[in-house]
Design a protein around this motif. Structure first.
Motif, PDB file in Angstrom:
ATOM      1  N   LYS A 187      99.469  79.199 -61.631  1.00 10.56           N
ATOM      2  CA  LYS A 187      98.812  79.155 -62.711  1.00 10.56           C
ATOM      3  C   LYS A 187      98.912  79.479 -63.950  1.00 10.56           C
ATOM      4  CE  LYS A 187      95.449  82.575 -61.622  1.00 10.56           C
ATOM      5  NZ  LYS A 187      94.047  82.979 -61.391  1.00 10.56           N
ATOM      6  N   ASN A 188      99.833  80.507 -64.040  1.00 10.45           N
ATOM      7  CA  ASN A 188     100.082  81.163 -65.456  1.00 10.45           C
ATOM      8  C   ASN A 188     101.567  81.079 -65.613  1.00 10.45           C
ATOM      9  OD1 ASN A 188      97.504  81.893 -66.286  1.00 10.45           O
ATOM     10  ND2 ASN A 188      97.611  83.699 -64.823  1.00 10.45           N
ATOM     11  N   SER A 189     102.352  80.162 -64.905  1.00 11.54           N
ATOM     12  CA  SER A 189     103.594  80.115 -65.267  1.00 11.54           C
ATOM     13  C   SER A 189     103.697  78.731 -66.315  1.00 11.54           C
ATOM     14  CB  SER A 189     104.462  79.296 -63.942  1.00 11.54           C
ATOM     15  OG  SER A 189     103.996  78.120 -63.605  1.00 11.54           O
ATOM     16  N   VAL A 190     104.691  78.758 -67.046  1.00 12.84           N
ATOM     17  CA  VAL A 190     105.020  77.942 -68.123  1.00 12.84           C
ATOM     18  C   VAL A 190     104.562  76.469 -67.546  1.00 12.84           C
ATOM     19  CG1 VAL A 190     106.364  76.755 -69.805  1.00 12.84           C
ATOM     20  CG2 VAL A 190     106.318  79.211 -69.363  1.00 12.84           C
ATOM     21  N   LEU A 191     105.450  75.991 -66.455  1.00 15.79           N
ATOM     22  CA  LEU A 191     105.025  74.465 -66.100  1.00 15.79           C
ATOM     23  C   LEU A 191     103.894  74.343 -65.231  1.00 15.79           C
ATOM     24  CD1 LEU A 191     108.935  73.349 -65.420  1.00 15.79           C
ATOM     25  CD2 LEU A 191     107.587  73.096 -67.527  1.00 15.79           C
ATOM     26  N   GLY A 192     103.338  75.347 -64.486  1.00 20.18           N
ATOM     27  CA  GLY A 192     102.380  75.312 -63.793  1.00 20.18           C
ATOM     28  C   GLY A 192     100.897  75.294 -64.892  1.00 20.18           C
ATOM     29  N   ARG A 193     101.147  75.896 -66.015  1.00 21.53           N
ATOM     30  CA  ARG A 193     100.008  75.704 -66.864  1.00 21.53           C
ATOM     31  C   ARG A 193      99.964  74.305 -67.501  1.00 21.53           C
ATOM     32  NH1 ARG A 193      96.007  79.898 -67.762  1.00 21.53           N
ATOM     33  NH2 ARG A 193      95.018  79.278 -69.557  1.00 21.53           N
ATOM     34  N   MET A 194     101.239  73.639 -67.780  1.00 18.78           N
ATOM     35  CA  MET A 194     101.274  72.041 -68.073  1.00 18.78           C
ATOM     36  C   MET A 194     100.646  71.466 -67.137  1.00 18.78           C
ATOM     37  SD  MET A 194     102.507  72.243 -71.174  1.00 18.78           S
ATOM     38  CE  MET A 194     103.160  70.609 -71.535  1.00 18.78           C
ATOM     39  N   GLU A 195     101.106  71.665 -65.956  1.00 14.31           N
ATOM     40  CA  GLU A 195     100.358  70.822 -64.655  1.00 14.31           C
ATOM     41  C   GLU A 195      99.020  70.969 -64.638  1.00 14.31           C
ATOM     42  OE1 GLU A 195     102.032  70.046 -60.245  1.00 14.31           O
ATOM     43  OE2 GLU A 195     101.399  72.006 -60.489  1.00 14.31           O
ATOM     44  N   LYS A 196      98.326  72.038 -64.890  1.00 11.12           N
ATOM     45  CA  LYS A 196      96.942  72.291 -64.962  1.00 11.12           C
ATOM     46  C   LYS A 196      96.336  71.648 -65.901  1.00 11.12           C
ATOM     47  CE  LYS A 196      93.495  76.143 -64.773  1.00 11.12           C
ATOM     48  NZ  LYS A 196      93.289  77.392 -64.917  1.00 11.12           N
ATOM     49  N   ALA A 197      97.130  71.499 -67.180  1.00 13.74           N
ATOM     50  CA  ALA A 197      96.721  70.638 -68.298  1.00 13.74           C
ATOM     51  C   ALA A 197      96.698  69.230 -68.206  1.00 13.74           C
ATOM     52  CB  ALA A 197      97.322  71.315 -69.598  1.00 13.74           C
ATOM     53  N   GLY A 198      97.439  68.774 -66.943  1.00 11.84           N
ATOM     54  CA  GLY A 198      97.253  67.449 -66.718  1.00 11.84           C
ATOM     55  C   GLY A 198      98.635  66.513 -66.832  1.00 11.84           C
ATOM     56  N   TYR A 199      99.731  67.300 -66.966  1.00 12.46           N
ATOM     57  CA  TYR A 199     101.049  66.825 -66.918  1.00 12.46           C
ATOM     58  C   TYR A 199     101.756  66.782 -65.683  1.00 12.46           C
ATOM     59  CZ  TYR A 199     101.071  67.647 -72.081  1.00 12.46           C
ATOM     60  OH  TYR A 199     100.607  67.575 -73.494  1.00 12.46           O
ATOM     61  N   LYS A 200     102.320  65.733 -65.323  1.00 12.23           N
ATOM     62  CA  LYS A 200     103.249  65.562 -64.080  1.00 12.23           C
ATOM     63  C   LYS A 200     104.562  66.494 -63.991  1.00 12.23           C
ATOM     64  CE  LYS A 200     104.843  62.440 -60.810  1.00 12.23           C
ATOM     65  NZ  LYS A 200     105.233  60.842 -60.289  1.00 12.23           N
ATOM     66  N   THR A 254     102.010  67.392 -77.349  1.00  9.82           N
ATOM     67  CA  THR A 254     103.019  67.922 -76.048  1.00  9.82           C
ATOM     68  C   THR A 254     103.310  69.345 -76.498  1.00  9.82           C
ATOM     69  OG1 THR A 254     103.702  65.748 -75.487  1.00  9.82           O
ATOM     70  CG2 THR A 254     104.994  67.766 -74.683  1.00  9.82           C
ATOM     71  N   ALA A 255     103.377  69.560 -77.823  1.00  9.81           N
ATOM     72  CA  ALA A 255     104.116  70.906 -78.450  1.00  9.81           C
ATOM     73  C   ALA A 255     103.156  71.765 -78.372  1.00  9.81           C
ATOM     74  CB  ALA A 255     104.751  70.700 -79.751  1.00  9.81           C
ATOM     75  N   LYS A 256     101.729  71.317 -78.883  1.00  6.12           N
ATOM     76  CA  LYS A 256     100.758  72.433 -78.828  1.00  6.12           C
ATOM     77  C   LYS A 256     100.155  72.669 -77.107  1.00  6.12           C
ATOM     78  CE  LYS A 256      96.528  74.041 -80.090  1.00  6.12           C
ATOM     79  NZ  LYS A 256      96.075  74.580 -78.988  1.00  6.12           N
ATOM     80  N   ASP A 257     100.278  71.782 -76.318  1.00  2.00           N
ATOM     81  CA  ASP A 257     100.037  72.154 -74.947  1.00  2.00           C
ATOM     82  C   ASP A 257     101.208  73.059 -74.448  1.00  2.00           C
ATOM     83  OD1 ASP A 257      97.777  70.577 -74.874  1.00  2.00           O
ATOM     84  OD2 ASP A 257      98.691  68.788 -74.117  1.00  2.00           O
ATOM     85  N   LEU A 258     102.180  72.844 -74.721  1.00  2.59           N
ATOM     86  CA  LEU A 258     103.498  73.769 -74.259  1.00  2.59           C
ATOM     87  C   LEU A 258     103.260  75.147 -74.796  1.00  2.59           C
ATOM     88  CD1 LEU A 258     106.154  73.885 -72.640  1.00  2.59           C
ATOM     89  CD2 LEU A 258     107.317  72.971 -74.370  1.00  2.59           C
ATOM     90  N   ALA A 259     102.889  75.356 -76.223  1.00  2.00           N
ATOM     91  CA  ALA A 259     103.023  76.498 -76.892  1.00  2.00           C
ATOM     92  C   ALA A 259     101.547  77.215 -75.916  1.00  2.00           C
ATOM     93  CB  ALA A 259     102.368  76.247 -78.320  1.00  2.00           C
ATOM     94  N   ASP A 260     100.507  76.545 -75.614  1.00  2.00           N
ATOM     95  CA  ASP A 260      99.599  77.333 -74.839  1.00  2.00           C
ATOM     96  C   ASP A 260      99.989  77.767 -73.577  1.00  2.00           C
ATOM     97  OD1 ASP A 260      97.582  76.632 -77.043  1.00  2.00           O
ATOM     98  OD2 ASP A 260      96.917  75.015 -75.771  1.00  2.00           O
ATOM     99  N   ALA A 261     101.098  76.880 -72.960  1.00  2.00           N
ATOM    100  CA  ALA A 261     101.536  77.222 -71.596  1.00  2.00           C
ATOM    101  C   ALA A 261     102.298  78.618 -71.529  1.00  2.00           C
ATOM    102  CB  ALA A 261     102.100  76.160 -71.277  1.00  2.00           C
ATOM    103  N   ILE A 262     103.232  78.749 -72.814  1.00  3.52           N
ATOM    104  CA  ILE A 262     104.039  79.971 -73.049  1.00  3.52           C
ATOM    105  C   ILE A 262     103.343  81.057 -73.360  1.00  3.52           C
ATOM    106  CG2 ILE A 262     105.922  80.673 -74.664  1.00  3.52           C
ATOM    107  CD1 ILE A 262     106.703  77.786 -74.915  1.00  3.52           C
ATOM    108  N   GLY A 263     102.069  80.917 -74.203  1.00  2.80           N
ATOM    109  CA  GLY A 263     101.092  81.995 -74.406  1.00  2.80           C
ATOM    110  C   GLY A 263     100.679  82.392 -73.179  1.00  2.80           C
ATOM    111  N   ALA A 264     100.166  81.600 -72.177  1.00  2.00           N
ATOM    112  CA  ALA A 264      99.818  82.116 -70.913  1.00  2.00           C
ATOM    113  C   ALA A 264     100.632  82.852 -70.148  1.00  2.00           C
ATOM    114  CB  ALA A 264      99.105  80.800 -70.291  1.00  2.00           C
ATOM    115  N   PHE A 265     101.945  82.303 -70.142  1.00  2.00           N
ATOM    116  CA  PHE A 265     102.934  83.049 -69.629  1.00  2.00           C
ATOM    117  C   PHE A 265     103.388  84.435 -70.039  1.00  2.00           C
ATOM    118  CE2 PHE A 265     107.342  84.073 -68.987  1.00  2.00           C
ATOM    119  CZ  PHE A 265     107.657  83.965 -67.935  1.00  2.00           C
ATOM    120  N   TYR A 266     103.315  84.322 -71.416  1.00  2.00           N
ATOM    121  CA  TYR A 266     103.816  85.647 -71.906  1.00  2.00           C
ATOM    122  C   TYR A 266     102.465  86.685 -71.709  1.00  2.00           C
ATOM    123  CZ  TYR A 266     103.603  88.961 -75.853  1.00  2.00           C
ATOM    124  OH  TYR A 266     103.673  90.177 -76.569  1.00  2.00           O
TER     125      TYR A 266
END
Length: 275
Positions: A187-200, A254-266
């Motif tokens: 859930k706090n990985s970069v792509l796990g967070r993107m998946e949680k945000a609705g991305y496949k 996409t960039a905004k969501d990915l930045a949020d995911a990177i922030g969660a991972f960080y």
């Protein structure tokens, strides 16, 4: 033999010669790569979104190369610019950034040197891209002990999806050893967070541990060369964004969501790295 016209002009009319505009300097290979030194253990690269013609370098023909590609990963450079701005705003610090501005048709920096270009004149452009990535990896390792490299690409096979490329977890070996699979797909990985945000995400976070990455998107030379299975020791993920996620009216989101995911991972896995 008489003096060249330009020399004679300068001698006869020195005042006018001084006013004449100087010839522009020839572009340097470093002018074809955007580089930012960072203050975070985060490195972002974008090798295939460039639009500039490389002077005096012929287009590649790819003789004998498997999976030869020359097409641009549309809007990946622009998406990364937006991504970097969002990261800086949310984390109040700078990631390391390397963006190729040259067209892929002249050289492909996601290949080994032997396969990346066909003219020796392209070598300085290859080095202008890879030297700052190597320097970033070394700096992050020295300062923080570990970090993450996200190599941003585009793909059109799964237009609404993001494909993970880690050479089936090889390039994130240290992250897996240190934090477990949760850091790669939880859930706090970069792509796990993107998946949680609705991305496949492919492969999905709830897949079996043995699930393989999509064969054509398992990760190329950049993650293979700098990943944590190497002496660079930086966990590296190739992020393949589908066409729909990079559309002009979508890539900022996409960039905004990915930045949020990177922030969660960080915050979960990098914030307490040594400084």
């Amino acid at each position: 033999m008489g003096r060249p016209f330009s020399a004679a002009f300068a001698l006869l009319f020195p005042a006018l010669a001084a006013l004449a505009p100087a010839a522009p300097d020839a572009p340097k290979p470093t002018d074809f790569v955007t580089v930012q030194k960072g203050t975070l253990p985060i490195i972002i690269s974008a090798p295939h979104g460039g639009r500039k013609k490389v002077p005096d370098v012929p287009e590649r023909v790819g003789t004998g190369l498997a999976n030869f590609q020359t097409v641009r990963d549309e809007n990946t450079a622009e998406l990364v610019e937006k991504l970097v701005a969002e990261i800086e705003k949310s984390l109040e610090a700078k990631p390391w950034v390397v963006i190729a501005r040259f067209e892929r048709k002249y050289l492909d920096v996601n290949r080994s040197r032997e396969q990346a270009y066909e003219s020796d004149k392209a070598k300085p452009y290859y080095d202008a891209f890879h030297d700052p990535i190597a320097a970033a990896c070394k700096a992050v390792k020295e300062k923080y002990g570990h970090g993450i490299l996200l190599d941003i690409h585009g793909q059109s096979v799964y237009q609404g999806s993001i494909c993970r490329g880690t050479q089936n977890l090889k390039t994130v070996k240290l992250l897996k050893d240190r934090e477990g699979l949760a850091a790669i797909r939880g859930k706090n990985s970069v792509l796990g967070r993107m998946e949680k945000a609705g991305y496949k995400i492919m492969p999905p976070g709830d897949s079996e541990e043995t699930a393989k990455e999509e064969p054509q998107f398992t990760g190329g030379h950049i993650v293979a060369n700098y990943g944590s299975h190497t002496a660079f020791a930086i966990d590296a993920i190739q992020v393949e964004l589908g066409t729909n996620l990079r559309a002009r009216d979508q890539y900022a989101t996409t960039a905004k969501d990915l930045a949020d995911a990177i922030g969660a991972f960080y915050n979960a896995y990098l914030k307490d790295a040594k400084k």
